[in-house]
Design a protein around this motif. Structure first.
Motif, PDB file in Angstrom:
ATOM      1  N   ALA A   7       0.960  -1.131  -0.066  1.00 35.68           N
ATOM      2  CA  ALA A   7      -0.198   0.096   0.379  1.00 35.68           C
ATOM      3  C   ALA A   7       0.643   1.225  -0.374  1.00 35.68           C
ATOM      4  O   ALA A   7       0.653   2.553  -0.925  1.00 35.68           O
ATOM      5  N   GLU A   8       1.997   1.471   1.042  1.00 37.94           N
ATOM      6  CA  GLU A   8       2.583   2.321   1.197  1.00 37.94           C
ATOM      7  C   GLU A   8       3.430   2.079  -0.156  1.00 37.94           C
ATOM      8  O   GLU A   8       3.532   3.659  -0.492  1.00 37.94           O
ATOM      9  N   GLU A  11       1.066   4.183  -2.910  1.00 38.02           N
ATOM     10  CA  GLU A  11       1.059   5.693  -2.860  1.00 38.02           C
ATOM     11  C   GLU A  11       2.279   6.481  -3.428  1.00 38.02           C
ATOM     12  O   GLU A  11       2.121   7.491  -4.307  1.00 38.02           O
ATOM     13  N   TRP A  12       3.251   6.166  -3.360  1.00 38.58           N
ATOM     14  CA  TRP A  12       5.178   5.994  -3.734  1.00 38.58           C
ATOM     15  C   TRP A  12       4.583   7.037  -5.828  1.00 38.58           C
ATOM     16  O   TRP A  12       5.161   7.601  -5.687  1.00 38.58           O
ATOM     17  N   GLU A  19       1.803   3.746 -13.341  1.00 37.63           N
ATOM     18  CA  GLU A  19       0.540   2.944 -12.320  1.00 37.63           C
ATOM     19  C   GLU A  19       0.743   1.732 -12.898  1.00 37.63           C
ATOM     20  O   GLU A  19       1.045   1.210 -14.591  1.00 37.63           O
TER      21      GLU A  19
END
Length: 173
Positions: A7-8, A11-12, A19
């Motif tokens: 998840a982190e 986000e980065w 993407e």
């Protein structure tokens, strides 16, 4: 080096202009997605040299903040993976299993750490993405014994193509 959860890492990713698409492949949101396929070297001692080129975009470019995201590590089997997990843990003592924290974020002064972990991914045959924050290119290492360099602009593509065709048998596709 920071250890990140998936998840982190997600986000980065927008910081790099990339993407994951609906098929689960990483791509640039805007611009081009030029691909150069690079077969793995015949000799294991050549892997750090290839990783050095890949983490900087050329042999003498400065290193920038970058993310290494492991996406699959089961192809090698238990014996191989145990060795890989032990090596990974010895490079950065973190008790979280790879499935819980599959990403590593490197700062500008952590080139050797990034090169080492990308070398490990290639050696172990783990699927992994190496993504510099610049948004000019990213690397996909596949357990199918190839590495793709995906670039977002013609200049970056030509620079990689020149280095990878001559020294590493890289081919456009």
């Amino acid at each position: 080096m920071q250890v990140l959860t998936k998840a982190e890492a997600m986000e980065w990713l927008p910081r790099s202009g990339s993407e994951f698409d609906l098929r689960g492949d990483l791509a640039f949101r805007n611009g081009k997605n030029h691909v150069i396929a690079v077969p793995l070297p015949d000799k294991a001692h050549q892997l750090p040299y290839l990783a050095n080129l890949l983490v900087t975009g050329s042999y003498d470019s400065p290193f920038v903040e970058s993310l290494l995201l492991f996406t699959d590590w089961g192809a090698g089997g238990d014996v191989s993976n145990r060795v890989g997990f032990k090596l990974l843990q010895s490079m950065h003592a973190d008790p979280q299993p790879l499935i819980e924290a599959p990403a590593r974020l490197f700062g500008p002064n952590e080139r050797i750490e990034a090169q080492s972990l990308l070398t490990l991914a290639i050696l172990m045959g783990w699927d992994a993405y190496f993504i510099p924050i610049t948004g000019n290119y990213f690397i996909f290492n596949s357990n199918d014994e190839f590495t793709d360099v995906v670039s977002n602009d013609d200049e970056t593509h030509q620079r990689f193509l020149a280095a990878l065709q001559d020294d590493w048998d890289g081919k456009e596709w």
